[in-house]
Each structure stands twice: as C-alpha cells, then as structure tokens.
Design a protein around this motif. Structure first.
Motif, PDB file in Angstrom:
ATOM      1  N   ALA A 170       2.403   6.936   6.688  1.00  0.00           N
ATOM      2  CA  ALA A 170       3.527   6.061   6.347  1.00  0.00           C
ATOM      3  C   ALA A 170       3.992   5.293   7.575  1.00  0.00           C
ATOM      4  CB  ALA A 170       4.668   6.880   5.772  1.00  0.00           C
ATOM      5  N   GLY A 171       4.220   4.000   7.403  1.00  0.00           N
ATOM      6  CA  GLY A 171       4.662   3.130   8.489  1.00  0.00           C
ATOM      7  C   GLY A 171       3.530   2.503   9.262  1.00  0.00           C
ATOM      8  N   GLU A 172       2.314   3.040   9.132  1.00  0.00           N
ATOM      9  CA  GLU A 172       1.167   2.465   9.836  1.00  0.00           C
ATOM     10  C   GLU A 172       0.655   1.221   9.117  1.00  0.00           C
ATOM     11  OE1 GLU A 172      -2.089   4.967  10.878  1.00  0.00           O
ATOM     12  OE2 GLU A 172      -0.810   6.716  11.249  1.00  0.00           O
ATOM     13  N   ASP A 173       0.072   0.315   9.887  1.00  0.00           N
ATOM     14  CA  ASP A 173      -0.593  -0.827   9.283  1.00  0.00           C
ATOM     15  C   ASP A 173      -1.824  -0.324   8.523  1.00  0.00           C
ATOM     16  OD1 ASP A 173      -0.838  -4.071   9.646  1.00  0.00           O
ATOM     17  OD2 ASP A 173      -2.796  -3.123   9.463  1.00  0.00           O
ATOM     18  N   VAL A 174      -2.054  -0.892   7.337  1.00  0.00           N
ATOM     19  CA  VAL A 174      -3.191  -0.463   6.523  1.00  0.00           C
ATOM     20  C   VAL A 174      -4.499  -0.583   7.299  1.00  0.00           C
ATOM     21  CG1 VAL A 174      -4.573  -0.996   4.480  1.00  0.00           C
ATOM     22  CG2 VAL A 174      -2.087  -0.998   4.331  1.00  0.00           C
ATOM     23  N   GLY A 175      -4.654  -1.671   8.046  1.00  0.00           N
ATOM     24  CA  GLY A 175      -5.883  -1.877   8.795  1.00  0.00           C
ATOM     25  C   GLY A 175      -6.163  -0.758   9.769  1.00  0.00           C
ATOM     26  N   ASP A 176      -5.127  -0.301  10.474  1.00  0.00           N
ATOM     27  CA  ASP A 176      -5.293   0.798  11.424  1.00  0.00           C
ATOM     28  C   ASP A 176      -5.592   2.106  10.700  1.00  0.00           C
ATOM     29  OD1 ASP A 176      -4.709  -0.958  13.508  1.00  0.00           O
ATOM     30  OD2 ASP A 176      -2.564  -0.501  13.463  1.00  0.00           O
ATOM     31  N   ALA A 177      -4.931   2.334   9.563  1.00  0.00           N
ATOM     32  CA  ALA A 177      -5.062   3.607   8.860  1.00  0.00           C
ATOM     33  C   ALA A 177      -6.436   3.788   8.225  1.00  0.00           C
ATOM     34  CB  ALA A 177      -3.984   3.728   7.787  1.00  0.00           C
ATOM     35  N   ILE A 178      -7.064   2.705   7.768  1.00  0.00           N
ATOM     36  CA  ILE A 178      -8.349   2.848   7.073  1.00  0.00           C
ATOM     37  C   ILE A 178      -9.534   2.419   7.931  1.00  0.00           C
ATOM     38  CG2 ILE A 178      -7.181   2.470   4.871  1.00  0.00           C
ATOM     39  CD1 ILE A 178      -8.567  -0.270   4.724  1.00  0.00           C
ATOM     40  N   GLY A 179      -9.271   2.020   9.194  1.00  0.00           N
ATOM     41  CA  GLY A 179     -10.364   1.645  10.077  1.00  0.00           C
ATOM     42  C   GLY A 179     -10.881   0.240   9.853  1.00  0.00           C
ATOM     43  N   HIS A 180     -10.032  -0.622   9.304  1.00  0.00           N
ATOM     44  CA  HIS A 180     -10.403  -2.036   9.163  1.00  0.00           C
ATOM     45  C   HIS A 180     -10.496  -2.660  10.548  1.00  0.00           C
ATOM     46  CE1 HIS A 180     -10.835  -5.789   7.029  1.00  0.00           C
ATOM     47  NE2 HIS A 180      -9.785  -6.320   7.618  1.00  0.00           N
ATOM     48  N   ASP A 181     -11.216  -3.777  10.664  1.00  0.00           N
ATOM     49  CA  ASP A 181     -11.477  -4.332  11.988  1.00  0.00           C
ATOM     50  C   ASP A 181     -10.295  -5.070  12.604  1.00  0.00           C
ATOM     51  OD1 ASP A 181     -11.485  -6.558  10.360  1.00  0.00           O
ATOM     52  OD2 ASP A 181     -13.632  -6.945  10.560  1.00  0.00           O
ATOM     53  N   ALA A 205       0.844  -1.190   0.000  1.00  0.00           N
ATOM     54  CA  ALA A 205       0.000   0.000   0.000  1.00  0.00           C
ATOM     55  C   ALA A 205       0.879   1.239   0.000  1.00  0.00           C
ATOM     56  CB  ALA A 205      -0.924   0.015   1.209  1.00  0.00           C
ATOM     57  N   VAL A 206       0.462   2.243  -0.773  1.00  0.00           N
ATOM     58  CA  VAL A 206       1.227   3.481  -0.910  1.00  0.00           C
ATOM     59  C   VAL A 206       0.316   4.657  -0.569  1.00  0.00           C
ATOM     60  CG1 VAL A 206       2.461   4.991  -2.531  1.00  0.00           C
ATOM     61  CG2 VAL A 206       2.702   2.502  -2.707  1.00  0.00           C
ATOM     62  N   ALA A 207       0.850   5.620   0.168  1.00  0.00           N
ATOM     63  CA  ALA A 207       0.117   6.845   0.479  1.00  0.00           C
ATOM     64  C   ALA A 207       1.095   7.901   0.956  1.00  0.00           C
ATOM     65  CB  ALA A 207      -0.959   6.604   1.534  1.00  0.00           C
ATOM     66  N   ARG A 208       0.695   9.161   0.834  1.00  0.00           N
ATOM     67  CA  ARG A 208       1.552  10.249   1.314  1.00  0.00           C
ATOM     68  C   ARG A 208       1.462  10.415   2.819  1.00  0.00           C
ATOM     69  NH1 ARG A 208      -0.266  15.293  -2.174  1.00  0.00           N
ATOM     70  NH2 ARG A 208      -2.297  14.349  -1.686  1.00  0.00           N
ATOM     71  N   ARG A 209       0.353   9.971   3.408  1.00  0.00           N
ATOM     72  CA  ARG A 209       0.223  10.093   4.855  1.00  0.00           C
ATOM     73  C   ARG A 209       0.065   8.709   5.482  1.00  0.00           C
ATOM     74  NH1 ARG A 209      -5.276   9.996   6.435  1.00  0.00           N
ATOM     75  NH2 ARG A 209      -6.759  10.226   4.703  1.00  0.00           N
TER      76      ARG A 209
END
Length: 267
Positions: free
Chosen positions: A39-50, A33-37
């Motif tokens: 960075a380093g976070e787990d995708v699940g935490d960043a997008i509110g996945h369960d 996963a790529v994003a400007r903000r």
C-alpha cells in the motif's frame, strides 16, 4: 479513447501479469490499483515494471473508485470479491471477475446489482482460452455422452474447492444435459463422500497436493470406451491475461452477468 482500468489484487500472481499487460497496451489505461500489501507504493515499483506509473496502490476500494475507472478487474480473494463487485457497480463501474471461490448465491447477488445499475459483469473461473475451449468441447460431449464426472487438481495451498474452472464447468454442464449415475451416491457402501460433491448433477472431485498448479479433467464414459478432456496450466499467469483483457474490452457491451470466457469466444 483507452479504457480506464482498476486492477484489484494487483500484487498477486495473476493481478501482476494483468496490470503489466494493461500498462503496455494502447487500449487500456491503469488509473487505480488495490492490494493488501505494498500500500502506498507505485504500481510500477511493486510489480517490477520498467518505470513508475504514477498510480499508487491502495487497500481502500473507495479510493480506487474515486479515480473513476471504467472497468474494475478483480483477482483478489473470494471473501471480498463480491463486495468489491457490488461497490464498483454502485459507483457506475463495470466489473470483470477472475477470482474463484464464489458460489451460485454470490453470482445471483452480483447479477442483481448489475441489472439494478444497468451495467455489465463478466466472470470466469478461468480466463485461459484453452480452458474456455475445454468447457465448450465438454458441453458438446455432454449432449451425446450421458455419464460424466469432473476432477480438478491444484496446489496444496489453494483455499477454495472445487476450483473456479471446475465449478463453472459443472454448473454449465448441468444446464446442457442431465448426467446419469449407474449407482446412486446415497446408496454407496462405506463412505459416500468419496464419490465427490454433486454440482449441477455432476460428481466433482478436488485434489490438493504440492507439485500441481491448475488442471481440470472432464471425464465421460460409455460401456467399453471413455473420453477425457483435460486442461493443464503452466507456472505462468500469462494464459489468463488475454482473456481478461478481452473481457475488459467487451464488458461495456453487456448488461447483467455473463459467466465464462467461452461465452465471448463461442457464443
């Protein structure tokens, strides 16, 4: 086997929805996963996945490509999507582009890179099934109605104009049938620019105001009658998810560039 996916722009409005769908699908596996903000976070935490996913967000496309995704799905910024696509193709990864704002020369370069790599790219100004249907129906109408214009409406902060949906529609209609103007734009008295921008032979008008999300109108006129084909998107990114995943599942069948979800739906 599931298709390995990288979502670029994963923290964005559409990118989050696409990533969530990938995580909940048995047909796809999120590997990068790529994003400007975030960075380093787990995708699940960043997008509110369960739950956590074990995939960390990176700002570096090279790190994401090192995870060897089969498909790069891009919902980033028009200033970087072309370079992302070409780098992915050079790394042996197929590409799905949902980012708007690219012009015809950009797509020519992307197509050349895809052909050189013998891989596929599917790009759409709008991956909504209803927007693809508008494009398909407008193509039918343009064969019989020789006078047309296009209006697109989006929120005030959208950086590109026209919208990807309107741009793709205008370019497509120009390949279907010529447009006839009763009065030449260059002979307009006053301010000719108010007649819109010519794309593929069609005058295109872009409205940017608060309160709008994404809407496109294909306007056709004949003496004494008119036809309006309009697509309106709501506040959710959900309409774009199914089409994006359809493209991700079928890009392996493609060599070179395919423009528009309607091509997959209607041939």
């Amino acid at each position: 086997m599931s298709i390995r996916v990288c979502v670029a722009g994963v923290t964005g409005w559409t990118g989050q929805a696409v990533a969530e769908a990938v995580l909940r699908s048995d047909d796809f596996r999120l590997v990068a996963a790529v994003a400007r903000r975030a960075a380093g976070e787990d995708v699940g935490d960043a997008i509110g996945h369960d739950q956590a996913t074990g995939v960390a967000i990176t700002t570096d496309p090279a790190i994401a490509l090192a995870a060897e995704p089969d498909v790069w799905i891009d919902y980033t910024h028009p200033g970087v999507v072309k370079s992302h696509a070409i780098r992915a193709l050079e790394a042996g990864t197929r590409v799905v582009i949902g980012t708007s704002g690219l012009a015809a020369p950009d797509f020519r370069d992307i197509e050349a890179a895809a052909l050189a790599a013998r891989l596929g790219v599917i790009a759409a100004g709008n991956f909504s099934v209803t927007a693809a249907t508008l494009k398909h129906l407008a193509g039918i109408a343009s064969r019989h109605l020789p006078h047309r214009e296009i209006v697109d409406y989006t929120h005030a902060g959208k950086p590109d104009a026209p919208s990807g949906t309107a741009l793709e529609l205008a370019e497509y209609l120009g390949t279907v049938a010529p447009n006839k103007l009763h009065f030449p734009v260059e002979e307009t008295l006053g301010i000719p620019g108010t007649r819109g921008a010519e794309i593929g032979g069609t005058q295109v008008h872009s409205v940017r105001l608060p309160g709008y999300i994404v809407s496109v109108e294909a306007l056709f006129g004949l003496p004494g009658e008119r036809l309006v084909i309009r697509h309106d998107a709501g506040e959710s990114a959900a309409p774009y998810v199914a089409g994006t995943l359809l493209a991700a599942g079928r890009v392996g069948e493609v060599t070179g560039l395919v423009r528009g979800l309607d091509t997959l739906l209607f041939g």
